[in-house]
Every structure is written in structure tokens, then in C-alpha cells.
Design an enzyme around this catalytic site. Structure first.
Site, short mmCIF file in Angstrom:
data_model
loop_
_atom_site.label_atom_id
_atom_site.label_comp_id
_atom_site.label_asym_id
_atom_site.label_seq_id
_atom_site.Cartn_x
_atom_site.Cartn_y
_atom_site.Cartn_z
N GLN A 17 0.80 -1.22 0.00
CA GLN A 17 0.00 0.00 0.00
C GLN A 17 0.84 1.28 0.00
OE1 GLN A 17 -2.45 0.68 3.51
NE2 GLN A 17 -1.22 -0.73 4.72
N ASP A 18 2.14 1.16 -0.20
CA ASP A 18 2.98 2.36 -0.27
C ASP A 18 3.97 2.29 -1.44
OD1 ASP A 18 3.52 4.90 0.76
OD2 ASP A 18 5.18 4.20 1.99
#
Length: 293
Positions: free
Chosen positions: A190-191
Site C-alpha cells: 500500500q505504499d
């Protein structure tokens, strides 16, 4: 310690101050344990302390001491699961100190130094190599999304209702529907923005020349994995740039564009308020995708 300015925020909480107080001891202990010669910290740091180091044989490595947040708790597990490949290799791990010994990307040029479409070419080549089936210990995306749905209304109120209620309602609705209707579950990050992909020119052709660093792993459908690239300002921050990334990544990776769009709206709005800080660029991305698709 001479900490990067990006870590100034940790002074604002008791947990952050406790982590800062422990850092000098942990750094010294890790350097001794792994026989490292350690240099000054990398300045581009926001959620951990990372330092270039050399092993006794001269091998260039990175010593990383993580801030103990939940999102990066399984970073070492993700790197071990990928086992090199399209991500940096985990060389050693000290869970008690949240310390990771990592191979070093050299020259370490960030992906955003490339022209935007060439950077997208690299991402399109990387992502399928990261989509590996995974389960325990990684948090499922559906569980994480339930947390965003629960926290977002309270964060919106606490921050003084910093954006239109319609954005919040749309994000909550999208997250609820997407979380319960996902496709195959793989390891997603998610990054994964263009600052977390670095050049590693000396690697074999089956690994380089770009490697992923700093994963915040979940298990979820493939459509979620491109969200940070779609919204991230590193490759251009405008309605046209965001939609271009959405279109290219969805089409060329064989992803459902509307699901990518929905995940981007929901996740981006959930990350738009951090404590008392509102990040207006993230709110803009949500508004652009809701109003113009």
C-alpha cells in the site's frame, strides 16, 4: 543523533519520544551484532531511520530501524516472501528492535527521476513479479478497509470537516463494496509510490535495474496494488496526470479500471488525514477521480 527532518513528527507523541530515546542504543547494538561500519542517515526518511553501512567484507548494505507503526510491522516478512526478485533482499532481521539489514540499491536513483511514461513502463514490468499468493502473517485488505471505514468519519470530524461530506460518503461506499467482492488474493504493497522504487544497476538482469523498498504489505486483489502509483505526486500532480496513470496501469496490467479507481478514492481519502494534519494533495486526487473519473 542527527535525525532527518522528515522524522520530526515523532517528537509529538510519548511513543515517538520513547523510540527516539532507544535509537542510539539499538543502533550501536545492531552495528556490533552484524559487524557494521555505519554512515550518517539517509535524509529521505519519514517512517524509519535508515543508514548506509558496510559489512566486514566491504559489502554495501542498509541498516533500517523502523518506527513501530502497524503498517510496516510485516515489512521483513514481505521482503522474505519476495526473496529478492523485484524487491530488495532482506539479509537479517532483529524483530525486538524492529531492525532490518538490507541489501543496498546502487546508485539508488529514485524512479521519479525518469520521465513519467518510462517510470510507468518500469512499474508495469515490476508489479507482476510481486503478485505472489500470500496468507499469514499479512493483514487482509478487507480487514484493513474495515478499519479505514471505521476511522475515517471520526478523523474527518476531529480535523474540522476539512473536505466535502460527499467525498467521505463516496469513499465509504466504495470501500465497503470493493472489500467484499475482491478477486484473487496476492501480496500487495500500500505504499508503492515512485519514491519507493530505486535503481540497482549492478544486479543480474532477472532482478534489476529497479527494486522496490519500504513495503507496507497486505494481502488483497491486484487492483489495489497500483493505488499509490495512481495517486502519488512524484510522477505529476494534476487531473490529467492522475487519470493517465490510472488508464495506463489498468489497461497494460489487465486490471479492472473502475475497481482501481474505487480503491484509489477510498485509500487516498483514508490517508488524507494524519492526526491533526490534513494532506490537501490527497483530497485533490479524490475530488479529481470522483468528478472526472
Amino acid at each position: 543523533m542527527d535525525l532527518p527532518e522528515g522524522l520530526d513528527w515523532v517528537h509529538g507523541s510519548p511513543a515517538g519520544r520513547a523510540w527516539l530515546a532507544a535509537l542510539p542504543t539499538w543502533l550501536a547494538e545492531c552495528a556490533e551484532r552484524w559487524s557494521l561500519r555505519v554512515g550518517p542517515p539517509f535524509r529521505q526518511a519519514y517512517a524509519s531511520l535508515a543508514l548506509p553501512a558496510e559489512m566486514p567484507d566491504g559489502t554495501a548494505v542498509v541498516l533500517k530501524l523502523q518506527y513501530p507503526d502497524e503498517e510496516s510491522r510485516h515489512e521483513a516478512d514481505a521482503l522474505a516472501h519476495w526473496d529478492g526478485g523485484a524487491a530488495i533482499r532482506l539479509l537479517a532481521h532483529d524483530p525486538g528492535r524492529r531492525a532490518l539489514l538490507l541489501e543496498r540499491c546502487q546508485p539508488g536513483t529514485p524512479l521519479y527521476d525518469l520521465p513519467p511514461d518510462r517510470a510507468l513502463d518500469a512499474v508495469i514490468g515490476l508489479l507482476p513479479r510481486l503478485w505472489r499468493p500470500a496468507g499469514t502473517p499479512f493483514t487482509p485488505l478487507a480487514q484493513e478497509a474495515a478499519g479505514w471505514i471505521d476511522r475515517m468519519p471520526r478523523a474527518w470530524e476531529r480535523a474540522g470537516r476539512p473536505y466535502e461530506r460527499r467525498l467521505l460518503d463516496a469513499a465509504l461506499d466504495l470501500l465497503g463494496g470493493l472489500a467484499s467482492s475482491q478477486g484473487d488474493q496476492v501480496l500487495v504493497n500500500q505504499d508503492l509510490h515512485a519514491g519507493n522504487v530505486l535503481a540497482a544497476d549492478a544486479l543480474p538482469v532477472d532482478r534489476g535495474p529497479w527494486l522496490v523498498i519500504d513495503p507496507k504489505p497486505l494481502t488483497g486483489e491486484r487492483e489495489f496494488s497500483v493505488v499509490p502509483m495512481v495517486r502519488g505526486p512524484e510522477l505529476g500532480h494534476s487531473p490529467a496526470a492522475v487519470r493517465h496513470r490510472l488508464d495506463r496501469l489498468s489497461a497494460e496490467l489487465g486490471l479492472d479500471r473502475e475497481r482501481v479507481r474505487g480503491w484509489t478514492i477510498g485509500h487516498t481519502l483514508s490517508w488524507s488525514v494524519v492526526g491533526d494534519i490534513v494532506i490537501p494533495e490527497k483530497v485533490e486526487v479524490v475530488r479529481w477521480l470522483l468528478d472526472g473519473g
